[in-house]
Design an enzyme around this catalytic site. Structure first.
Site, PDB file in Angstrom:
ATOM      1  NE  ARG A 236      -4.067  -1.884   0.188  1.00 45.95           N
ATOM      2  CZ  ARG A 236      -4.015  -3.068  -0.385  1.00 45.95           C
ATOM      3  NH1 ARG A 236      -2.917  -3.433  -1.038  1.00 45.95           N
ATOM      4  NH2 ARG A 236      -5.041  -3.904  -0.316  1.00 45.95           N
ATOM      5  CD  GLU A 265      -4.108   2.193  -6.032  1.00 45.17           C
ATOM      6  OE1 GLU A 265      -5.023   1.337  -6.161  1.00 45.17           O
ATOM      7  OE2 GLU A 265      -2.981   1.907  -5.601  1.00 45.17           O
ATOM      8  CG  HIS A 285      -3.463  -1.810  -6.740  1.00 48.52           C
ATOM      9  ND1 HIS A 285      -4.007  -1.068  -5.718  1.00 48.52           N
ATOM     10  CD2 HIS A 285      -3.165  -3.022  -6.183  1.00 48.52           C
ATOM     11  CE1 HIS A 285      -4.040  -1.782  -4.610  1.00 48.52           C
ATOM     12  NE2 HIS A 285      -3.527  -2.983  -4.870  1.00 48.52           N
TER      13      HIS A 285
END
Length: 324
Positions: A236, A265, A285
């Site tokens: 993260r 994001e 991601h």
């Protein structure tokens, strides 16, 4: 039951074998990303069970207060994107399987892919070749170098094994209990956090994001890294102090980074500072985005809905709601 699934970007969920678990329910799937509160409230007006794909959409109080029919949020993993206290006040159960005993091979594999890509400059070399040029520089081998694993949990342990297979010297730093597990598995443990950052040639972060781990990697930590070292983050972004990684890369320590996660994001800004740096490899991601991982995750998520419908909610993270 009326079920809504958000952020299924590639319309994958309905193609999974586990999707049949929702047979008989009224399921709506959205393939785009929307964070606008009023827009989401309109989409979710009749929703009784909301399925989230990790932290793609934030479920905050202003939205929750506009969803009178919502009774269950079903997801997997941590939930910093959900206002749990508000859910409890509104009678919304949050079920989230924490999969503590299940390694995410998908994330571990991507981590290693990023290590190789960054150390051998694979994206940059590929871009050079496509541009009509040949080699752009000299990469680095991994054998004999020190791989740092910060956070020795289910993913960190797998990545440590990959490092061993590549002939690297694995060094671990984590909370005391995790350090003890690493020692028991035969890995070296750093004498201190400072010594850990100074020693690593490749340093990979593998921690959950909690209040206690937010900003746990500071600008001072990064400044201790070698100018030839690589920082990898597939966990993260907020584990690193805000803005510290960009500053450190410009300062030259570490010399490289490979990241799959970002503070906000999805990233749509092509001028994002990390995307503009030649010494950074970036992916959007995708650590958990494989069909196999989706089957595993959504099987748990759909089981939680089935359990709720049967009057036996499972993996409830706000058990106080069951008393109201």
């Amino acid at each position: 039951m009326k079920i809504t699934i958000l952020d299924d970007y590639h319309d994958t969920v309905r193609t999974l074998g586990c999707f049949q678990k929702l047979d008989g329910h009224d399921v709506t799937i959205w393939n785009d990303h929307l964070q606008d509160i009023d827009g989401l409230a309109a989409r979710l007006a009749d929703t009784e069970a909301l399925v989230l794909i990790r932290e793609r959409t934030k479920i905050r109080t202003p939205l929750l207060e506009q969803l009178p029919n919502l009774r269950l949020i079903s997801q997997r993993s941590v939930y910093p994107h959900i206002d749990i206290e508000t859910c409890t006040k509104l009678g919304v159960i949050v079920s989230s399987h924490m999969h503590a005993g299940t390694p995410s091979f998908a994330t571990a594999e991507l981590t290693w892919g990023l290590v190789l890509a960054a150390m051998r400059q694979i994206p940059q070399q590929m871009a050079s070749l496509k541009g009509g040029n040949w080699q752009i520089g000299v990469g680095n081998t991994l054998g004999g170098r020190t791989l740092g694993i910060y956070g020795y949990g289910r993913i960190g342990k797998v990545v440590a094994g990959y490092g061993t297979a590549f002939g690297m010297n694995v060094l671990v730093w984590a909370r005391e209990e995790s350090r003890d597990r690493a020692r028991a598995d035969g890995y070296a443990v750093a004498a201190s956090k400072e010594a850990f950052f100074e020693a690593c040639d490749v340093l990979s972060l593998h921690m959950r994001l909690y209040d206690a781990t937010r900003g746990i990697v500071t600008a001072e930590d990064l400044a201790r890294m070698k100018p030839t070292s690589l920082l990898v983050n597939t966990s993260r972004a907020p584990l690193i102090e805000s803005g510290a990684l960009e500053y450190a890369l410009r300062a030259g320590c570490p010399g490289m980074a490979a990241v799959d996660v970002y503070e906000e994001e999805p990233v749509r800004d092509t001028n994002h500072p990390l995307l503009e740096m030649e010494n950074v490899v970036c992916t959007p991601h995708i650590g958990y985005v494989t069909r196999e991982e989706y089957e595993l995750q959504f099987s748990d998520i759909f089981d939680q809905i089935i359990d709720y419908a049967a009057g036996k909610p499972a993996n409830v993270v706000n058990p106080e709601v069951l008393k109201t």
